[in-house]
Design a protein around this motif. Structure first.
Motif, short mmCIF file in Angstrom:
data_model
loop_
_atom_site.label_atom_id
_atom_site.label_comp_id
_atom_site.label_asym_id
_atom_site.label_seq_id
_atom_site.Cartn_x
_atom_site.Cartn_y
_atom_site.Cartn_z
N HIS A 84 0.85 -1.20 0.00
CA HIS A 84 0.00 0.00 0.00
C HIS A 84 0.89 1.25 0.00
O HIS A 84 1.71 1.41 0.89
CB HIS A 84 -0.92 0.01 1.23
CG HIS A 84 -1.89 1.14 1.22
ND1 HIS A 84 -3.12 1.06 0.59
CD2 HIS A 84 -1.81 2.39 1.75
CE1 HIS A 84 -3.76 2.22 0.75
NE2 HIS A 84 -2.99 3.03 1.44
N ILE A 85 0.69 2.08 -1.00
CA ILE A 85 1.45 3.33 -1.11
C ILE A 85 0.59 4.49 -0.63
O ILE A 85 -0.59 4.60 -0.98
CB ILE A 85 1.88 3.57 -2.58
CG1 ILE A 85 3.07 2.67 -2.92
CG2 ILE A 85 2.23 5.01 -2.84
CD1 ILE A 85 4.37 3.03 -2.23
N ILE A 86 1.21 5.36 0.14
CA ILE A 86 0.58 6.60 0.58
C ILE A 86 1.34 7.73 -0.11
O ILE A 86 2.55 7.85 0.05
CB ILE A 86 0.67 6.76 2.11
CG1 ILE A 86 -0.12 5.65 2.80
CG2 ILE A 86 0.18 8.15 2.54
CD1 ILE A 86 0.11 5.56 4.30
N ARG A 87 0.62 8.50 -0.89
CA ARG A 87 1.26 9.66 -1.53
C ARG A 87 1.30 10.81 -0.53
O ARG A 87 0.30 11.12 0.10
CB ARG A 87 0.48 10.09 -2.78
CG ARG A 87 0.60 9.10 -3.91
CD ARG A 87 -0.21 9.61 -5.12
NE ARG A 87 -0.03 8.72 -6.22
CZ ARG A 87 0.97 8.84 -7.12
NH1 ARG A 87 1.81 9.82 -7.03
NH2 ARG A 87 1.07 7.98 -8.09
N LYS A 96 -6.81 6.91 4.85
CA LYS A 96 -8.19 6.46 5.06
C LYS A 96 -8.48 5.20 4.23
O LYS A 96 -9.17 4.29 4.70
CB LYS A 96 -9.17 7.58 4.73
CG LYS A 96 -9.18 8.63 5.82
CD LYS A 96 -10.09 9.78 5.52
CE LYS A 96 -9.92 10.81 6.64
NZ LYS A 96 -10.65 12.02 6.42
N LYS A 97 -7.92 5.11 3.03
CA LYS A 97 -8.07 3.90 2.21
C LYS A 97 -7.40 2.72 2.90
O LYS A 97 -7.91 1.60 2.87
CB LYS A 97 -7.47 4.11 0.82
CG LYS A 97 -8.29 5.04 -0.05
CD LYS A 97 -7.60 5.27 -1.39
CE LYS A 97 -8.30 6.37 -2.18
NZ LYS A 97 -7.53 6.76 -3.36
N LEU A 98 -6.26 2.97 3.52
CA LEU A 98 -5.56 1.91 4.25
C LEU A 98 -6.38 1.47 5.45
O LEU A 98 -6.48 0.27 5.75
CB LEU A 98 -4.17 2.40 4.70
CG LEU A 98 -3.31 1.40 5.47
CD1 LEU A 98 -2.99 0.19 4.60
CD2 LEU A 98 -2.03 2.09 5.95
N GLU A 99 -7.03 2.43 6.14
CA GLU A 99 -7.90 2.09 7.27
C GLU A 99 -9.06 1.21 6.82
O GLU A 99 -9.49 0.32 7.58
CB GLU A 99 -8.45 3.37 7.92
CG GLU A 99 -7.42 4.17 8.69
CD GLU A 99 -7.97 5.47 9.24
OE1 GLU A 99 -7.37 6.00 10.18
OE2 GLU A 99 -9.00 5.97 8.74
N GLU A 100 -9.55 1.42 5.61
CA GLU A 100 -10.62 0.57 5.09
C GLU A 100 -10.13 -0.85 4.86
O GLU A 100 -10.85 -1.82 5.10
CB GLU A 100 -11.18 1.16 3.80
CG GLU A 100 -11.98 2.44 4.00
CD GLU A 100 -12.34 3.13 2.69
OE1 GLU A 100 -12.19 2.52 1.61
OE2 GLU A 100 -12.76 4.30 2.75
N GLY A 107 -8.48 5.36 12.77
CA GLY A 107 -8.04 6.50 13.57
C GLY A 107 -6.63 6.96 13.22
O GLY A 107 -6.17 8.00 13.69
N LEU A 108 -5.92 6.18 12.41
CA LEU A 108 -4.55 6.54 12.03
C LEU A 108 -4.50 7.87 11.28
O LEU A 108 -3.63 8.69 11.53
CB LEU A 108 -3.92 5.42 11.19
CG LEU A 108 -2.48 5.67 10.73
CD1 LEU A 108 -1.54 5.81 11.91
CD2 LEU A 108 -2.03 4.54 9.80
N ALA A 109 -5.45 8.10 10.38
CA ALA A 109 -5.47 9.35 9.61
C ALA A 109 -5.59 10.55 10.54
O ALA A 109 -4.88 11.55 10.36
CB ALA A 109 -6.61 9.35 8.59
N ASP A 110 -6.45 10.44 11.54
CA ASP A 110 -6.60 11.54 12.51
C ASP A 110 -5.32 11.72 13.32
O ASP A 110 -4.90 12.84 13.61
CB ASP A 110 -7.78 11.30 13.43
CG ASP A 110 -9.11 11.42 12.70
OD1 ASP A 110 -9.18 12.16 11.69
OD2 ASP A 110 -10.08 10.76 13.13
N ARG A 111 -4.71 10.62 13.69
CA ARG A 111 -3.47 10.69 14.48
C ARG A 111 -2.34 11.32 13.66
O ARG A 111 -1.56 12.12 14.17
CB ARG A 111 -3.08 9.28 14.94
CG ARG A 111 -1.81 9.21 15.73
CD ARG A 111 -1.99 9.83 17.12
NE ARG A 111 -0.77 9.72 17.86
CZ ARG A 111 0.01 10.77 18.17
NH1 ARG A 111 -0.34 11.98 17.84
NH2 ARG A 111 1.12 10.59 18.85
N MET A 112 -2.26 10.98 12.39
CA MET A 112 -1.20 11.50 11.53
C MET A 112 -1.31 13.02 11.35
O MET A 112 -0.31 13.69 11.14
CB MET A 112 -1.21 10.81 10.17
CG MET A 112 -0.80 9.36 10.21
SD MET A 112 0.94 9.07 10.57
CE MET A 112 1.70 9.61 9.06
#
Length: 169
Positions: A84-87, A96-100, A107-112
């Motif tokens: 999984h790549i995050i740009r 958020k796609k990774l969280e799905e 909650g990782l997106a909010d933490r980041m």
């Protein structure tokens, strides 16, 4: 940092991670990495290393910008290893796609969002404290492509394989 230690650090090569954790874990776990537009990478380095105090961006890229071997982060023995790549430029959406994919990390997106860059963004460089790692908010890829088109083309050419793989233009 000791070259042969089992310590983890920023920008650790994939082969080293695999060596540390072993084949079974490496091959079965989801491997995630962050990528960044190579022009933005150059701009970031220009301000991070305070080259902006000494030379213009063009000279920095010609004189000091060594080509980083990005392959070592994504490949082992010329084989792509990332699941999984995050740009960098679409980090929140990609996380958020990774969280799905992996509900356990919800909650990782909010933490980041709480993480801070090592380079401060300012509206105007007049706000800058001399010697501090500061980047103007308007120092974007688009602006630098307009102001330094030949150098940006040179960067894209240097990182041609990387640009093709991740569709950077």
């Amino acid at each position: 940092f000791e070259p042969n230690s089992k310590r983890y650090y920023n920008h650790i090569p994939a082969r080293k991670i695999k060596k540390f954790i072993g084949d079974e874990i490496f091959n079965t776990y989801t491997k995630v990495s962050i990528i960044r537009n190579p022009i933005d990478f150059a701009i970031s380095n220009y301000y991070f290393f305070n080259a902006c105090d000494q030379i213009d961006f063009r000279e920095f890229c010609i004189q000091r910008m060594n080509v980083t071997d990005f392959d070592k982060f994504y490949e082992i023995d010329n084989k792509y290893t990332i699941d999984h790549i995050i740009r960098y430029e679409t980090m929140s959406e990609d996380i958020k796609k990774l969280e799905e994919k992996i509900p356990g990390i919800k909650g990782l997106a909010d933490r980041m969002k709480t993480f801070k860059s090592k380079v401060y963004r300012v509206e105007d460089m007049k706000e800058r404290i001399p010697g501090s790692r500061t980047r103007p908010k308007n120092a974007t890829v688009e602006l630098f492509k307009t102001n330094f088109p030949k150098i940006c083309d040179m960067i894209l050419h240097k990182y041609e394989k990387y640009c093709k793989k991740f569709n950077y233009k």
